[in-house]
Scaffold this motif. Structure first.
Motif, short mmCIF file in Angstrom:
data_model
loop_
_atom_site.label_atom_id
_atom_site.label_comp_id
_atom_site.label_asym_id
_atom_site.label_seq_id
_atom_site.Cartn_x
_atom_site.Cartn_y
_atom_site.Cartn_z
N MET A 113 -9.79 0.11 -6.07
CA MET A 113 -9.52 -0.62 -4.84
C MET A 113 -8.74 -1.90 -5.11
O MET A 113 -8.00 -2.38 -4.24
N GLY A 114 -8.88 -2.48 -6.29
CA GLY A 114 -8.02 -3.60 -6.64
C GLY A 114 -6.62 -3.14 -6.98
O GLY A 114 -5.63 -3.72 -6.53
N ALA A 115 -6.53 -2.07 -7.77
CA ALA A 115 -5.23 -1.59 -8.22
C ALA A 115 -4.38 -1.05 -7.06
O ALA A 115 -3.16 -1.24 -7.04
N THR A 116 -5.03 -0.39 -6.08
CA THR A 116 -4.24 0.18 -4.99
C THR A 116 -3.62 -0.91 -4.12
O THR A 116 -2.51 -0.74 -3.60
N GLN A 117 -4.30 -2.04 -3.97
CA GLN A 117 -3.71 -3.16 -3.24
C GLN A 117 -2.49 -3.71 -3.99
O GLN A 117 -1.45 -3.99 -3.38
N HIS B 283 6.86 -14.71 -5.56
CA HIS B 283 6.33 -14.78 -4.19
C HIS B 283 4.96 -15.45 -4.14
O HIS B 283 4.25 -15.52 -5.14
N HIS B 284 4.62 -15.89 -2.93
CA HIS B 284 3.31 -16.48 -2.67
C HIS B 284 2.44 -15.46 -1.93
O HIS B 284 2.86 -14.91 -0.91
N VAL B 285 1.22 -15.25 -2.44
CA VAL B 285 0.30 -14.27 -1.86
C VAL B 285 -0.98 -14.97 -1.43
O VAL B 285 -1.53 -15.78 -2.16
N VAL B 286 -1.44 -14.62 -0.23
CA VAL B 286 -2.74 -15.07 0.25
C VAL B 286 -3.65 -13.86 0.38
O VAL B 286 -3.29 -12.87 1.03
N ASP B 287 -4.80 -13.92 -0.24
CA ASP B 287 -5.77 -12.82 -0.27
C ASP B 287 -6.98 -13.23 0.57
O ASP B 287 -7.83 -13.98 0.13
N ILE B 288 -7.03 -12.73 1.82
CA ILE B 288 -8.13 -13.05 2.72
C ILE B 288 -9.35 -12.22 2.33
O ILE B 288 -9.28 -11.00 2.26
N GLN C 31 -7.98 -6.72 2.92
CA GLN C 31 -8.51 -5.36 2.70
C GLN C 31 -9.99 -5.33 3.04
O GLN C 31 -10.77 -6.07 2.49
N SER C 32 -10.36 -4.47 4.00
CA SER C 32 -11.74 -4.30 4.43
C SER C 32 -12.37 -5.61 4.90
O SER C 32 -13.53 -5.90 4.60
N ILE C 33 -11.61 -6.38 5.65
CA ILE C 33 -12.14 -7.58 6.30
C ILE C 33 -12.40 -7.27 7.78
O ILE C 33 -13.48 -7.52 8.30
N THR D 88 -6.35 -3.68 6.53
CA THR D 88 -6.97 -2.40 6.87
C THR D 88 -7.89 -2.58 8.07
O THR D 88 -8.40 -3.67 8.34
N ALA D 89 -8.11 -1.48 8.77
CA ALA D 89 -9.09 -1.40 9.85
C ALA D 89 -9.65 0.01 9.86
O ALA D 89 -9.02 0.95 9.35
N ILE D 90 -10.83 0.15 10.41
CA ILE D 90 -11.42 1.48 10.57
C ILE D 90 -11.07 2.00 11.96
O ILE D 90 -11.38 1.36 12.97
N LEU D 91 -10.41 3.16 12.01
CA LEU D 91 -10.00 3.77 13.27
C LEU D 91 -10.96 4.89 13.64
O LEU D 91 -11.70 5.40 12.78
N PRO D 92 -10.96 5.31 14.90
CA PRO D 92 -11.87 6.37 15.33
C PRO D 92 -11.73 7.68 14.57
O PRO D 92 -12.68 8.47 14.50
#
Length: 252
Positions: free
Chosen positions: A40-44, A57-62, A134-136, A165-169
């Motif tokens: 899950m870290g590597a796929t991001q 580049h500048h990255v923000v990881d929420i 991711q998964s927030i 990401t979001a969980i969809l129906p």
């Protein structure tokens, strides 16, 4: 034949962690299934680099948690280019102490912010080339989802990309899951789902243009949002990016 080296204390601890249930009080298990922590870290990281992330580049990881993706990003980016935000500072502190090391932190000078209100107050306007969450939003009601996306839109550079990401129906395991629009606040380790139309509406209200990605996730759906509609991905771009689904691994 060379003898197999003795298992280190760190390796033994990590392997023991894989038997821990997701959400438990362990730096790896707390942020999701510990058997998938590495992937899950590597796929991001792979998604971000596939969409153009480069070391300047500048990255923000929420919701950076225990730096599951952050440990890859910090080593890749130039010093001072990684910002991680999470209210559970013990997660990243334990990851630094036990896996990442203080030397790397001193060398790469990441910004690690203990913030819980989703307003990204420690991030300047228009400063982030990439924001990842991711998964927030699988744990936020409509209020926090809307607040967080609006904050990300403020912090995103004019050509920046917001990946989340979001969980969809139609995602796996949604049958008994509460709906995000009917919930307020934070729900953890429980999850909430949103319709794709909900995601689009929240992004549109924040001035963002959003597209669903086919990038593989075991339980959720990836989205890409940008401020400039001219930066929307074409079908050719989607095909070039691919799906990111791992091969030769029975876990997925």
């Amino acid at each position: 034949m060379t003898d197999k080296p003795d298992q280190s204390a760190l390796e033994a601890e990590i392997l023991d962690t894989r038997d821990t249930r997701p959400g438990a009080g362990n730096r790896r298990a707390y942020v999701g299934p510990p058997t998938q922590y590495d992937f899950m870290g590597a796929t991001q990281f792979n998604l971000l680099t596939g969409l153009g992330l480069r070391e300047e580049h500048h990255v923000v990881d929420i919701g950076c948690g225990s730096l599951r993706a952050g440990r890859y990003l910090m080593q890749y980016l130039l010093p001072g280019r990684y910002t991680g935000i999470d209210p559970n500072s013990w997660l990243w502190q334990e990851a630094i102490d036990k896996e990442i090391g203080a030397d790397l932190i001193a060398l790469k000078a990441p910004r690690l912010l203990d913030e819980a209100d989703f307003r990204m107050t420690g991030v300047a306007d228009d400063s982030a080339d990439y924001i990842v969450a991711q998964s927030i939003y699988s744990h936020t009601g409509a209020d926090l989802f809307t607040l967080s996306v609006a904050a990300a839109a403020r912090c995103l550079s004019p050509t920046g990309q917001f990946l989340f990401t979001a969980i969809l129906p139609d995602d796996a395991g949604v049958d008994r899951m509460p709906r995000g629009p009917a919930h307020e606040g934070w729900l953890y380790p429980g999850c909430l789902s949103f319709a794709e139309a909900d995601v689009s509406a929240v992004c549109s209200a924040a001035g963002l243009h959003v597209q669903r990605l086919a990038w593989y996730h075991p339980r959720q759906t990836w989205f890409r949002a940008i401020r400039d509609p001219a930066l929307r991905m074409t079908e050719e771009m989607f095909a070039t990016l691919g799906t990111g689904k791992p091969l030769f691994d029975k876990r997925f």
